[in-house]
Scaffold this motif. Structure first.
Motif, PDB file in Angstrom:
ATOM      1  N   LEU A 194       0.898  -1.362   0.157  1.00 33.56           N
ATOM      2  CA  LEU A 194       0.263   0.045   0.011  1.00 33.56           C
ATOM      3  C   LEU A 194       0.795   1.391   0.028  1.00 33.56           C
ATOM      4  O   LEU A 194       0.592   2.333  -0.663  1.00 33.56           O
ATOM      5  N   ALA A 195       1.979   1.215   0.740  1.00 31.21           N
ATOM      6  CA  ALA A 195       2.860   2.293   0.824  1.00 31.21           C
ATOM      7  C   ALA A 195       3.691   2.633  -0.470  1.00 31.21           C
ATOM      8  O   ALA A 195       3.598   3.529  -1.018  1.00 31.21           O
ATOM      9  N   ALA A 196       3.972   1.468  -0.998  1.00 27.67           N
ATOM     10  CA  ALA A 196       4.524   1.544  -2.272  1.00 27.67           C
ATOM     11  C   ALA A 196       3.623   2.091  -3.337  1.00 27.67           C
ATOM     12  O   ALA A 196       4.068   3.013  -4.355  1.00 27.67           O
ATOM     13  N   LEU A 197       2.561   1.691  -3.396  1.00 28.36           N
ATOM     14  CA  LEU A 197       1.152   2.267  -4.271  1.00 28.36           C
ATOM     15  C   LEU A 197       0.978   3.715  -4.091  1.00 28.36           C
ATOM     16  O   LEU A 197       0.995   4.467  -4.802  1.00 28.36           O
ATOM     17  N   VAL A 198       1.018   4.316  -2.941  1.00 26.53           N
ATOM     18  CA  VAL A 198       0.818   5.419  -2.569  1.00 26.53           C
ATOM     19  C   VAL A 198       2.270   6.327  -3.162  1.00 26.53           C
ATOM     20  O   VAL A 198       2.044   7.340  -3.747  1.00 26.53           O
ATOM     21  N   LEU A 199       3.286   5.786  -3.081  1.00 25.97           N
ATOM     22  CA  LEU A 199       4.563   6.582  -3.556  1.00 25.97           C
ATOM     23  C   LEU A 199       4.398   6.476  -5.050  1.00 25.97           C
ATOM     24  O   LEU A 199       4.715   7.549  -5.616  1.00 25.97           O
ATOM     25  N   ARG A 200       4.138   5.624  -5.490  1.00 26.07           N
ATOM     26  CA  ARG A 200       4.047   5.690  -7.167  1.00 26.07           C
ATOM     27  C   ARG A 200       3.042   6.635  -7.716  1.00 26.07           C
ATOM     28  O   ARG A 200       3.094   7.305  -8.705  1.00 26.07           O
ATOM     29  N   LEU A 201       1.788   6.522  -7.046  1.00 26.38           N
ATOM     30  CA  LEU A 201       0.608   7.354  -7.412  1.00 26.38           C
ATOM     31  C   LEU A 201       1.155   8.867  -7.169  1.00 26.38           C
ATOM     32  O   LEU A 201       0.835   9.620  -7.791  1.00 26.38           O
ATOM     33  N   ALA A 202       1.709   9.148  -5.955  1.00 24.06           N
ATOM     34  CA  ALA A 202       2.189  10.357  -5.736  1.00 24.06           C
ATOM     35  C   ALA A 202       3.213  11.028  -6.844  1.00 24.06           C
ATOM     36  O   ALA A 202       2.969  12.012  -7.284  1.00 24.06           O
ATOM     37  N   ARG A 203       4.225  10.286  -7.274  1.00 21.32           N
ATOM     38  CA  ARG A 203       5.056  10.655  -8.263  1.00 21.32           C
ATOM     39  C   ARG A 203       4.367  10.592  -9.474  1.00 21.32           C
ATOM     40  O   ARG A 203       4.726  11.790 -10.147  1.00 21.32           O
ATOM     41  N   THR A 204       3.241   9.887  -9.873  1.00 21.27           N
ATOM     42  CA  THR A 204       2.605  10.176 -10.995  1.00 21.27           C
ATOM     43  C   THR A 204       1.826  11.415 -11.265  1.00 21.27           C
ATOM     44  O   THR A 204       1.572  12.280 -12.155  1.00 21.27           O
ATOM     45  N   VAL A 205       1.264  11.607  -9.903  1.00 21.09           N
ATOM     46  CA  VAL A 205       0.451  12.889  -9.789  1.00 21.09           C
ATOM     47  C   VAL A 205       1.319  14.317  -9.830  1.00 21.09           C
ATOM     48  O   VAL A 205       0.848  15.126 -10.725  1.00 21.09           O
ATOM     49  N   LEU A 206       2.461  14.020  -9.186  1.00 18.22           N
ATOM     50  CA  LEU A 206       3.311  15.234  -9.191  1.00 18.22           C
ATOM     51  C   LEU A 206       3.964  15.596 -10.541  1.00 18.22           C
ATOM     52  O   LEU A 206       4.461  16.512 -10.930  1.00 18.22           O
ATOM     53  N   ALA A 207       4.016  14.428 -11.342  1.00 17.79           N
ATOM     54  CA  ALA A 207       4.660  14.484 -12.776  1.00 17.79           C
ATOM     55  C   ALA A 207       3.723  15.295 -13.773  1.00 17.79           C
ATOM     56  O   ALA A 207       3.898  15.750 -14.578  1.00 17.79           O
ATOM     57  N   GLN A 208       2.447  15.526 -13.168  1.00 16.90           N
ATOM     58  CA  GLN A 208       1.309  16.188 -14.149  1.00 16.90           C
ATOM     59  C   GLN A 208       1.431  17.599 -13.512  1.00 16.90           C
ATOM     60  O   GLN A 208       1.602  17.882 -12.359  1.00 16.90           O
ATOM     61  N   ARG A 209       1.223  18.728 -14.565  1.00 13.48           N
ATOM     62  CA  ARG A 209       1.194  19.892 -14.227  1.00 13.48           C
ATOM     63  C   ARG A 209      -0.047  20.345 -13.386  1.00 13.48           C
ATOM     64  O   ARG A 209      -1.119  19.511 -13.674  1.00 13.48           O
ATOM     65  N   PRO A 210      -0.035  21.245 -12.653  1.00 12.52           N
ATOM     66  CA  PRO A 210      -1.381  21.679 -11.845  1.00 12.52           C
ATOM     67  C   PRO A 210      -2.409  21.823 -12.712  1.00 12.52           C
ATOM     68  O   PRO A 210      -3.501  21.572 -12.253  1.00 12.52           O
ATOM     69  N   ALA A 211      -2.206  22.406 -13.984  1.00  6.48           N
ATOM     70  CA  ALA A 211      -3.359  22.623 -14.816  1.00  6.48           C
ATOM     71  C   ALA A 211      -3.948  21.462 -15.336  1.00  6.48           C
ATOM     72  O   ALA A 211      -5.166  21.170 -15.475  1.00  6.48           O
ATOM     73  N   ALA A 212      -3.299  20.378 -15.714  1.00  6.11           N
ATOM     74  CA  ALA A 212      -3.639  19.326 -16.033  1.00  6.11           C
ATOM     75  C   ALA A 212      -4.470  18.356 -15.047  1.00  6.11           C
ATOM     76  O   ALA A 212      -5.427  17.815 -15.331  1.00  6.11           O
ATOM     77  N   LEU A 213      -4.109  18.641 -13.682  1.00  4.71           N
ATOM     78  CA  LEU A 213      -4.778  17.997 -12.543  1.00  4.71           C
ATOM     79  C   LEU A 213      -6.231  18.502 -12.392  1.00  4.71           C
ATOM     80  O   LEU A 213      -7.169  18.040 -12.355  1.00  4.71           O
ATOM     81  N   ALA A 214      -6.203  19.980 -12.579  1.00  4.53           N
ATOM     82  CA  ALA A 214      -7.404  20.867 -12.291  1.00  4.53           C
ATOM     83  C   ALA A 214      -8.373  20.358 -13.763  1.00  4.53           C
ATOM     84  O   ALA A 214      -9.673  20.311 -13.632  1.00  4.53           O
ATOM     85  N   ARG A 215      -7.747  20.259 -14.701  1.00  5.89           N
ATOM     86  CA  ARG A 215      -8.545  19.754 -16.078  1.00  5.89           C
ATOM     87  C   ARG A 215      -9.339  18.068 -15.691  1.00  5.89           C
ATOM     88  O   ARG A 215     -10.491  17.962 -16.146  1.00  5.89           O
ATOM     89  N   VAL A 216      -8.557  17.408 -15.243  1.00 12.64           N
ATOM     90  CA  VAL A 216      -8.951  15.946 -14.908  1.00 12.64           C
ATOM     91  C   VAL A 216     -10.142  16.315 -13.879  1.00 12.64           C
ATOM     92  O   VAL A 216     -11.304  15.668 -14.003  1.00 12.64           O
ATOM     93  N   ALA A 217      -9.979  17.309 -12.846  1.00 17.28           N
ATOM     94  CA  ALA A 217     -10.963  17.210 -11.710  1.00 17.28           C
ATOM     95  C   ALA A 217     -12.370  17.761 -12.306  1.00 17.28           C
ATOM     96  O   ALA A 217     -13.264  17.407 -11.975  1.00 17.28           O
ATOM     97  N   LEU A 218     -12.023  18.867 -13.320  1.00 18.78           N
ATOM     98  CA  LEU A 218     -13.288  19.622 -13.824  1.00 18.78           C
ATOM     99  C   LEU A 218     -13.737  18.623 -14.995  1.00 18.78           C
ATOM    100  O   LEU A 218     -15.245  18.660 -14.762  1.00 18.78           O
ATOM    101  N   LEU A 219     -13.303  17.824 -15.751  1.00 17.76           N
ATOM    102  CA  LEU A 219     -14.005  16.968 -16.389  1.00 17.76           C
ATOM    103  C   LEU A 219     -14.636  15.953 -15.974  1.00 17.76           C
ATOM    104  O   LEU A 219     -15.640  15.385 -16.258  1.00 17.76           O
ATOM    105  N   SER A 220     -14.023  15.349 -14.664  1.00 16.98           N
ATOM    106  CA  SER A 220     -14.430  14.516 -13.786  1.00 16.98           C
ATOM    107  C   SER A 220     -16.138  14.828 -13.324  1.00 16.98           C
ATOM    108  O   SER A 220     -17.063  14.135 -13.449  1.00 16.98           O
TER     109      SER A 220
END
Length: 332
Positions: A194-220
């Motif tokens: 579980l901890a390794a999964l959180v680390l991997r997800l965190a790295r993938t999230v932080l590799a995305q630009r804030p604008a891209a994450l905002a776009r994902v949230a808005l589209l969702s």
């Protein structure tokens, strides 16, 4: 020694726990289907379908088609931000949506990832899994927002406060995982899965630009609000009046119910949760009619998007073959 991305060995064996969960999901779907269908009056259900207004049915169909097109666009945007081919995502996206609906246990997720990797040789599996987790986080945000708004319309603001706290905790966990990864403690601490999964997800999230994450949230959020509009329209189509807040809450609860790895299209679960969520607002048979019509329109929308995606893929492949043939004929 680290294993290169996309080269990790895959195991085809299913764990006993996963098998037990799948069996429990099917059993739950069967019990809920029995509960729903034994309570329904078949004559009243048939009358509800016969009296359905086509205008409201068309509104629901257009809304669901738009919502699923936004989901495909969201996946393409995520893949483009991670360096994967957005064109491949536009093909794999609708195919994956249809596969998730038609196959049990959310096996369609694997279908989408396999097709994405086939169309885009540079798409590594760990990266795609991380993008899928980001996508699911966006889905959870949209679904819980629907539930919170529905509860607020009924006078309870506790779900909204819980959602705000959950988002804050999630952001703190991602930031903490980022710092842990920066300190290079992953190998020393022998982290659990579980901890390794959180680390991997965190790295993938932080590799995305804030604008891209905002776009994902808005589209969702917009896509899931489309489900609420569809329930509102279908209730009108079958002669029932549902308040917007009740439609939003029903869309959220139904989405949470069918997120469980159960039967194809959430059969049984979808009808039972819809009947419970709309209880008191519409008759039992009208709730079942709304559920069945919604599932049929979802499959129609996904099939239409899949057909368009596969047609575009075939056209591109034909154009490439013609160009190669012309280049071969022009060479001495």
């Amino acid at each position: 020694m680290s294993v290169p991305e996309g080269k990790r060995p895959a195991s085809g064996r299913r764990s006993p726990l996963r098998t037990a969960l799948d069996a429990a999901g099917l059993l739950l779907a069967a019990v809920l289907a029995w509960w729903a269908w034994t309570r329904a009056d078949p004559h009243a259900l048939a009358a509800a379908f016969r009296g359905g207004e086509r205008t409201w049915l068309a509104v629901a169909a257009a809304t669901l088609l738009t919502g699923h097109a936004l989901r495909v666009l969201r996946w393409s945007s995520l893949c483009a931000g991670a360096g994967s081919a957005p064109g491949a995502a536009l093909v794999a996206g609708p195919v994956g949506l249809l596969a998730v609906t038609l196959l049990p246990f959310r096996l369609g997720e694997g279908v989408r990832l396999a097709l994405q990797r086939r169309l885009d040789a540079g798409a590594g599996l760990p990266r795609l899994v991380g993008l899928t987790l980001i996508e699911r986080a966006g889905d959870l945000l949209g679904i819980l927002l629907l539930v919170a708004l529905g509860a607020a319309a009924a006078g309870s603001y506790l779900p909204a406060a819980g959602l705000a706290c959950g988002v804050a905790v999630g952001a703190a966990v991602v930031r903490g995982a980022e710092r842990l990864g920066a300190l290079q403690l992953e190998g020393r601490l022998r982290l659990q899965k579980l901890a390794a999964l959180v680390l991997r997800l965190a790295r993938t999230v932080l590799a995305q630009r804030p604008a891209a994450l905002a776009r994902v949230a808005l589209l969702s959020v917009v896509a899931w609000f489309g489900d609420a509009v569809a329930i509102f329209a279908l209730a009108r189509a079958f002669g029932a009046a549902v308040e917007p807040g009740a439609a939003a809450a029903a869309a959220g609860w139904v989405a949470l119910g069918v997120a469980l790895p159960t039967a194809p299209a959430g059969l049984g679960t979808h009808q039972a949760v819809m009947a419970w969520a709309l209880g008191g607002a519409v008759s039992f048979e009208a709730a079942l009619a709304i559920s069945l019509a919604m599932l049929a329109l979802i499959v129609f929308a996904q099939a239409l998007l899949t057909a368009a995606a596969l047609a575009s893929l075939l056209l591109r492949a034909g154009a490439v073959r013609r160009q190669q043939g012309a280049a071969g004929g022009a060479s001495p």
